[in-house]
Design a protein around this motif. Structure first.
Motif, PDB file in Angstrom:
ATOM      1  N   ALA A 123      36.440 -56.741  34.202  1.00 19.43           N
ATOM      2  CA  ALA A 123      35.482 -57.269  35.175  1.00 19.43           C
ATOM      3  C   ALA A 123      34.707 -58.443  34.589  1.00 19.43           C
ATOM      4  CB  ALA A 123      34.525 -56.174  35.624  1.00 19.43           C
ATOM      5  N   ASP A 124      34.308 -58.318  33.347  1.00 13.33           N
ATOM      6  CA  ASP A 124      33.582 -59.397  32.673  1.00 13.33           C
ATOM      7  C   ASP A 124      34.436 -60.661  32.594  1.00 13.33           C
ATOM      8  OD1 ASP A 124      31.379 -60.446  30.832  1.00 13.33           O
ATOM      9  OD2 ASP A 124      33.104 -60.521  29.490  1.00 13.33           O
ATOM     10  N   ALA A 127      34.805 -62.215  36.141  1.00 14.00           N
ATOM     11  CA  ALA A 127      33.598 -62.885  36.629  1.00 14.00           C
ATOM     12  C   ALA A 127      33.345 -64.192  35.885  1.00 14.00           C
ATOM     13  CB  ALA A 127      32.401 -61.950  36.500  1.00 14.00           C
ATOM     14  N   GLN A 133      28.802 -64.192  39.591  1.00 16.81           N
ATOM     15  CA  GLN A 133      28.557 -62.780  39.350  1.00 16.81           C
ATOM     16  C   GLN A 133      29.305 -61.962  40.398  1.00 16.81           C
ATOM     17  OE1 GLN A 133      24.272 -61.931  39.118  1.00 16.81           O
ATOM     18  NE2 GLN A 133      24.592 -61.568  36.948  1.00 16.81           N
ATOM     19  N   LYS A 134      30.147 -61.053  39.941  1.00 15.04           N
ATOM     20  CA  LYS A 134      30.880 -60.204  40.875  1.00 15.04           C
ATOM     21  C   LYS A 134      30.238 -58.820  40.934  1.00 15.04           C
ATOM     22  CE  LYS A 134      35.328 -62.562  40.422  1.00 15.04           C
ATOM     23  NZ  LYS A 134      36.798 -62.409  40.289  1.00 15.04           N
ATOM     24  N   LEU A 136      29.624 -54.923  40.881  1.00 14.50           N
ATOM     25  CA  LEU A 136      30.262 -53.831  40.140  1.00 14.50           C
ATOM     26  C   LEU A 136      29.521 -52.555  40.509  1.00 14.50           C
ATOM     27  CD1 LEU A 136      32.289 -53.136  37.719  1.00 14.50           C
ATOM     28  CD2 LEU A 136      30.292 -53.350  36.256  1.00 14.50           C
ATOM     29  N   CYS A 156      28.993 -57.271  30.785  1.00 14.59           N
ATOM     30  CA  CYS A 156      28.897 -57.146  32.239  1.00 14.59           C
ATOM     31  C   CYS A 156      27.470 -57.245  32.764  1.00 14.59           C
ATOM     32  CB  CYS A 156      29.508 -55.819  32.697  1.00 14.59           C
ATOM     33  SG  CYS A 156      31.303 -55.859  32.855  1.00 14.59           S
ATOM     34  N   CYS A 160      28.230 -59.731  35.656  1.00 17.65           N
ATOM     35  CA  CYS A 160      28.409 -59.025  36.923  1.00 17.65           C
ATOM     36  C   CYS A 160      27.068 -58.601  37.520  1.00 17.65           C
ATOM     37  CB  CYS A 160      29.278 -57.783  36.730  1.00 17.65           C
ATOM     38  SG  CYS A 160      30.976 -58.138  36.211  1.00 17.65           S
ATOM     39  N   CYS A 162      25.545 -55.586  38.440  1.00 16.49           N
ATOM     40  CA  CYS A 162      25.792 -54.161  38.186  1.00 16.49           C
ATOM     41  C   CYS A 162      24.931 -53.317  39.119  1.00 16.49           C
ATOM     42  CB  CYS A 162      25.494 -53.836  36.735  1.00 16.49           C
ATOM     43  SG  CYS A 162      26.531 -54.743  35.562  1.00 16.49           S
TER      44      CYS A 162
END
Length: 263
Positions: A123-124, A127, A133-134, A136, A156, A160, A162
């Motif tokens: 994920a990191d 992104a 920023q995605k 999570l 993350c 992301c 979070c």
């Protein structure tokens, strides 16, 4: 649908569990609902991507649920598929750790940690490569400290958005997550408890999100109307816990969700 028209956004639901996901989402568009649809295994994400293609009010998220890791439904093959799909995924979830006795009795602790570390690394990288920023969406039961450790180590927390789904950790863990800039999605089940209501008071308004955690697997009766009812229930409980106006919170939570999803 313009962001202002999305009066409610369900930031943690399982639309791939519904046999009528596309119809549900299209009906929801007419009443101003949006969705972040999390998955428990990559196959669920791929199914949701196919079913929800072209629907502007639903975003599928790529996930590996710790329960599926714990009981063997998500193994090495699913982790490998997660890594393959991660670069193109716009969001991630449901992922995380569950250290309750029920889900660690068979000795799944190391496998859960390994899977979550892989998830966070992928994920990191996704992104950072995208430069955004995605979201999570994180499952954490008796494991908030360990989750935060891995989020921090992986990067993350920076790369992301979070989101702790249905946070149930300790007050110091909540403080740590809040100070790390995490988001929190709340639902009627969590807000029905005294602990959930107390925690709701401590979450910054600009980090608040609504969720349902529905439908259950195979539930053909779940509808856009039911989703809206659950979100309205969460909103009402949240407003009462925080002694705030529901309409103001509705707008804040919708704006928060729209910002995270790029709507």
């Amino acid at each position: 649908m313009a962001p202002a028209q999305r009066r409610l956004v369900d930031m943690h639901c399982h639309l791939d569990f519904s046999p009528h996901a596309r119809d549900l989402v299209l009906q929801a568009q007419d009443v101003g609902l949006g969705f972040l649809s999390v998955s428990c295994v990559p196959a669920g994400f791929e199914r949701a991507c196919h079913e929800l293609a072209g629907t502007p009010n639903a975003a599928p998220a790529l996930g590996i649920h710790p329960w599926w890791v714990a009981d063997g439904r998500a193994g090495k093959a699913e982790s490998a598929r997660f890594e393959e799909l991660a670069p193109e995924a716009a969001a991630f979830g449901e992922v995380g750790l569950d250290f309750s006795h029920k889900h660690t009795a068979a000795g799944s602790h190391p496998a859960q940690v390994e899977a979550f570390e892989l998830v966070c690394a992928a994920a990191d990288a996704s992104a950072r490569a995208a430069g955004v920023q995605k979201p999570l969406s994180i499952h954490s039961v008796r494991a908030a400290g360990a989750v935060l450790d891995i989020l921090e180590k992986s990067g993350c927390l920076d790369s992301c958005a979070c989101i702790f789904h249905w946070f149930s950790g300790s007050t110091p863990e909540l403080r740590r997550a809040r100070e790390a800039g995490c988001w929190f999605s709340v639902n009627p089940m969590g807000l029905a408890t005294g602990k959930g209501r107390e925690y709701a008071k401590l979450i910054p308004a600009d980090k608040l999100l609504l969720e349902t955690d529905y439908p259950e697997e195979g539930d053909a009766s779940f509808s856009a109307q039911k989703d809206a009812e659950l979100l309205e229930q969460a909103l009402s409980l949240l407003a009462a816990a925080r002694s705030e106006e529901a309409d103001a919170l509705r707008g804040q939570c919708a704006a928060n969700a729209a910002a995270l999803l790029g709507w």
